[in-house]
Design a protein around this motif. Structure first.
Motif, PDB file in Angstrom:
ATOM      1  N   ARG A 230      49.044  45.523  35.724  1.00 30.87           N
ATOM      2  CA  ARG A 230      48.287  44.403  36.282  1.00 30.87           C
ATOM      3  C   ARG A 230      49.236  43.451  36.992  1.00 30.87           C
ATOM      4  O   ARG A 230      50.376  43.246  36.565  1.00 30.87           O
ATOM      5  CB  ARG A 230      47.545  43.642  35.186  1.00 30.87           C
ATOM      6  N   SER A 231      48.723  42.856  38.050  1.00 28.49           N
ATOM      7  CA  SER A 231      49.513  41.877  38.793  1.00 28.49           C
ATOM      8  C   SER A 231      48.551  40.970  39.550  1.00 28.49           C
ATOM      9  O   SER A 231      47.385  41.320  39.774  1.00 28.49           O
ATOM     10  CB  SER A 231      50.463  42.578  39.763  1.00 28.49           C
ATOM     11  N   PHE A 251      46.311  50.842  38.240  1.00 30.26           N
ATOM     12  CA  PHE A 251      46.654  49.497  38.680  1.00 30.26           C
ATOM     13  C   PHE A 251      45.413  48.620  38.770  1.00 30.26           C
ATOM     14  O   PHE A 251      44.284  49.101  38.958  1.00 30.26           O
ATOM     15  CB  PHE A 251      47.412  49.498  40.018  1.00 30.26           C
ATOM     16  N   SER A 252      45.635  47.322  38.627  1.00 32.64           N
ATOM     17  CA  SER A 252      44.614  46.300  38.826  1.00 32.64           C
ATOM     18  C   SER A 252      45.336  45.099  39.408  1.00 32.64           C
ATOM     19  O   SER A 252      46.050  44.392  38.699  1.00 32.64           O
ATOM     20  CB  SER A 252      43.939  45.950  37.489  1.00 32.64           C
ATOM     21  N   PHE A 253      45.180  44.900  40.711  1.00 32.77           N
ATOM     22  CA  PHE A 253      45.933  43.875  41.435  1.00 32.77           C
ATOM     23  C   PHE A 253      44.984  42.840  42.027  1.00 32.77           C
ATOM     24  O   PHE A 253      43.941  43.195  42.595  1.00 32.77           O
ATOM     25  CB  PHE A 253      46.732  44.488  42.603  1.00 32.77           C
ATOM     26  N   GLY A 254      45.349  41.591  41.918  1.00 30.45           N
ATOM     27  CA  GLY A 254      44.609  40.563  42.628  1.00 30.45           C
ATOM     28  C   GLY A 254      44.709  40.779  44.120  1.00 30.45           C
ATOM     29  O   GLY A 254      45.695  41.307  44.623  1.00 30.45           O
ATOM     30  N   THR A 337      37.104  35.085  44.466  1.00 27.01           N
ATOM     31  CA  THR A 337      38.340  35.801  44.176  1.00 27.01           C
ATOM     32  C   THR A 337      38.056  37.294  44.285  1.00 27.01           C
ATOM     33  O   THR A 337      36.890  37.719  44.318  1.00 27.01           O
ATOM     34  CB  THR A 337      38.884  35.470  42.774  1.00 27.01           C
ATOM     35  N   ALA A 338      39.127  38.086  44.324  1.00 25.25           N
ATOM     36  CA  ALA A 338      38.951  39.527  44.493  1.00 25.25           C
ATOM     37  C   ALA A 338      40.107  40.269  43.830  1.00 25.25           C
ATOM     38  O   ALA A 338      41.192  39.711  43.629  1.00 25.25           O
ATOM     39  CB  ALA A 338      38.888  39.884  45.984  1.00 25.25           C
ATOM     40  N   PHE A 339      39.845  41.522  43.485  1.00 28.71           N
ATOM     41  CA  PHE A 339      40.925  42.381  42.997  1.00 28.71           C
ATOM     42  C   PHE A 339      40.613  43.825  43.344  1.00 28.71           C
ATOM     43  O   PHE A 339      39.465  44.192  43.630  1.00 28.71           O
ATOM     44  CB  PHE A 339      41.143  42.210  41.485  1.00 28.71           C
ATOM     45  N   ILE A 340      41.667  44.630  43.343  1.00 24.43           N
ATOM     46  CA  ILE A 340      41.519  46.065  43.591  1.00 24.43           C
ATOM     47  C   ILE A 340      42.002  46.823  42.361  1.00 24.43           C
ATOM     48  O   ILE A 340      42.889  46.364  41.641  1.00 24.43           O
ATOM     49  CB  ILE A 340      42.320  46.526  44.837  1.00 24.43           C
ATOM     50  N   THR A 341      41.390  47.967  42.109  1.00 22.50           N
ATOM     51  CA  THR A 341      41.787  48.803  40.977  1.00 22.50           C
ATOM     52  C   THR A 341      41.465  50.247  41.300  1.00 22.50           C
ATOM     53  O   THR A 341      40.584  50.528  42.136  1.00 22.50           O
ATOM     54  CB  THR A 341      41.069  48.376  39.687  1.00 22.50           C
ATOM     55  N   ASP A 342      42.172  51.152  40.645  1.00 23.96           N
ATOM     56  CA  ASP A 342      41.857  52.572  40.832  1.00 23.96           C
ATOM     57  C   ASP A 342      41.268  53.179  39.566  1.00 23.96           C
ATOM     58  O   ASP A 342      41.213  54.402  39.427  1.00 23.96           O
ATOM     59  CB  ASP A 342      43.101  53.358  41.269  1.00 23.96           C
ATOM     60  N   ARG A 360      40.990  39.632  34.622  1.00 23.50           N
ATOM     61  CA  ARG A 360      41.209  38.208  34.342  1.00 23.50           C
ATOM     62  C   ARG A 360      42.149  38.011  33.158  1.00 23.50           C
ATOM     63  O   ARG A 360      42.832  36.984  33.076  1.00 23.50           O
ATOM     64  CB  ARG A 360      39.865  37.526  34.063  1.00 23.50           C
ATOM     65  N   GLN A 361      42.203  38.979  32.261  1.00 19.91           N
ATOM     66  CA  GLN A 361      43.101  38.861  31.110  1.00 19.91           C
ATOM     67  C   GLN A 361      44.570  38.975  31.515  1.00 19.91           C
ATOM     68  O   GLN A 361      45.452  38.729  30.683  1.00 19.91           O
ATOM     69  CB  GLN A 361      42.745  39.920  30.065  1.00 19.91           C
ATOM     70  N   HIS A 362      44.821  39.284  32.782  1.00 22.10           N
ATOM     71  CA  HIS A 362      46.197  39.209  33.287  1.00 22.10           C
ATOM     72  C   HIS A 362      46.743  37.790  33.162  1.00 22.10           C
ATOM     73  O   HIS A 362      47.965  37.590  33.094  1.00 22.10           O
ATOM     74  CB  HIS A 362      46.235  39.652  34.756  1.00 22.10           C
TER      75      HIS A 362
END
Length: 468
Positions: A230-231, A251-254, A337-342, A360-362
């Motif tokens: 996460r980042s 991954f889970s990136f903002g 807000t937005a994020f990407i993940t695979d 969000r727990q990042h």
């Protein structure tokens, strides 16, 4: 003098009394997990003659002192002063300085390997997260950077984006929510002007973090748990996402919000937005999420990222003090807000809302950084950049010793296991004790007025048994 307070007769002749007796527990753990021996092996060839103090023990003692709240190299003298607890084998601060100067770039890598070996030993003794033994579980790494200011001209110090002067280390921690702390897997010391979204640095710190994991849980190992990185938006580069895919970690990136994403959000039918959720699964008031991966307007945003990358938007009523502008505000005045993940569908409960909660727990990484800064990170002691990089490893070892002490020692005592380092020091490390000798055995009698004395004694016994 306060009314009712006793008036003591004060003298300096106390005998057999020890303060900060709980620090002995960390020294024992540093030895039991092999940290001291492993670092000694890593640095043995830097000595031309026999040493008086084993380098690994000096390193471990520095880590223990930092875990105890010391913020400089002379903190090791606090251990040395309490000889009745730690014996006469604690090195001086001048010896500690010489050790730091011996850790060049090549030996820094060996020290990191020593830390990894100690981690494997600690996890095998019961300090591993529950997910480590679950093929369907997830281990979550959080990557983030933070500014460490300095007030003198040190090597590679530079102006930072916060208009201060110092360094900008990038760190990777393993989220350990069950004990409300994190393991400090890896840290990359960088000049203050290092970029926030430098893909090469993120790739390097990910490699260092993966090398810290015990072999059975590394990506590609049969029955290993899945790993998620996460980042915030600093990690959302095409190169870093591609490298995560190459290393077989999720991954889970903002994702930075711009006018394109605002336009996408404004075009979505209100009925498609679903309520966001809280950690306990309840509906989060005033927040909604939606996946827009299939939207034609989202394809240019996703085109450079690996296949199956998903884009999720979140809108929420702005909280007081929120920074709003045309680039991140929907037509209803919501903060976007937005994020990407695979992560594929069906993996995380509650689908899109669950993915949003997980991302969000990042935010917990901010607590990990705050804890690290309260455990030696906020002051880099040396002029040499390489010596300060070695100090960063000492800080990481200190954070890990605290984490490994909580499990298995205090797993059933949340008031100890789920505390910040500062509170852990107050409740465990700083307990007073009386030292006696009976039948040729030295006994440590913990202060019975401490509400945690019995818990500490029990946890101490558990840790000793775990490493035998």
């Amino acid at each position: 003098m306060p009314v009712g307070a006793p008036r003591f007769v004060v003298s300096g002749d106390g005998d057999g009394v020890a303060s900060r007796a709980g620090v002995v527990l960390l020294r024992e753990l540093a030895s039991a997990c092999g940290l001291a021996d492993q670092v000694t092996d890593a640095l043995a060839d830097t000595y031309k003659a026999a040493w008086l103090h084993a380098p690994g023990q000096v390193f471990a003692d520095l880590a223990v002192a930092v875990a105890d709240g010391e913020t400089s190299m002379d903190g090791i003298e606090r251990l040395r002063e309490r000889g009745q607890l730690h014996g006469s084998v604690v090195a001086s601060d001048s010896t500690a300085w010489r050790l730091l100067e011996r850790i060049d770039a090549a030996h820094l890598g060996r020290v990191r390997q020593a830390r990894a070996a100690a981690r494997a030993r600690a996890w095998a003794a019961g300090a591993a997260p529950a997910q480590a033994s679950d093929p369907d579980g997830w281990l979550t790494m959080d990557v983030d950077a933070s500014v460490v200011p300095c007030h003198s001209d040190k090597e590679n110090a530079a102006a930072t984006w916060k208009k201060t002067y110092g360094f900008h280390p990038l760190m990777a921690t393993l989220d350990r929510s069950e004990i409300s702390c994190g393991e400090f897997l890896a840290g990359l010391l960088r000049p203050g002007n290092a970029g926030s979204n430098t893909a090469a640095d993120h790739i390097e710190v990910l490699d260092l973090a993966l090398e810290q994991l015990p072999a059975p849980v590394r990506p590609g190992t049969p029955d290993a748990p899945s790993i998620l990185v996460r980042s915030d938006s600093a990690g959302a580069t095409h190169a870093f996402a591609a490298y995560c895919r190459e290393q077989r970690v999720g991954f889970s990136f903002g994702k930075a919000v711009d006018v394109t994403l605002v336009a996408i959000a404004n075009a979505i039918d209100d009925r498609l937005w679903q309520p966001a959720i809280n950690t306990d699964g309840s509906i989060r008031d005033g927040a909604w999420v939606v996946e827009v991966t299939g939207s034609p307007a989202a394809q240019p945003v996703l085109s450079a990222f690996p296949d199956s990358t998903r884009l999720i938007l979140r809108k929420e009523r702005p909280h007081p003090g929120a920074q709003l502008g045309l680039h991140n505000t929907t037509r209803e005045g919501m903060r976007l807000t937005a994020f990407i993940t695979d992560t594929p569908a069906g993996i995380v409960p509650r689908h899109v809302a669950g993915l949003d909660l997980r991302h969000r727990q990042h935010a917990r990484v901010e607590d990990r950084i705050k804890d690290a800064k309260a455990t030696g990170l906020n002051k880099l002691p040396a002029w040499s950049f390489q010596a300060n990089a070695a100090w960063l490893e000492i800080v990481a070892a200190a954070a890990d010793l605290i984490c490994w002490t909580k499990l298995p020692g205090f797993a059933d005592t949340p008031s100890i296991a789920r505390t910040s380092p500062a509170t852990f020091r107050d409740r465990v490390l700083h307990i007073a004790a009386k030292i006696t000798t009976t039948s040729r055995r030295i006994r440590l009698h913990l202060d019975t007025t401490s509400r945690y004395a019995a818990n500490i004694a029990t946890g101490w016994t558990r840790l000793r048994h775990a490493f035998t």
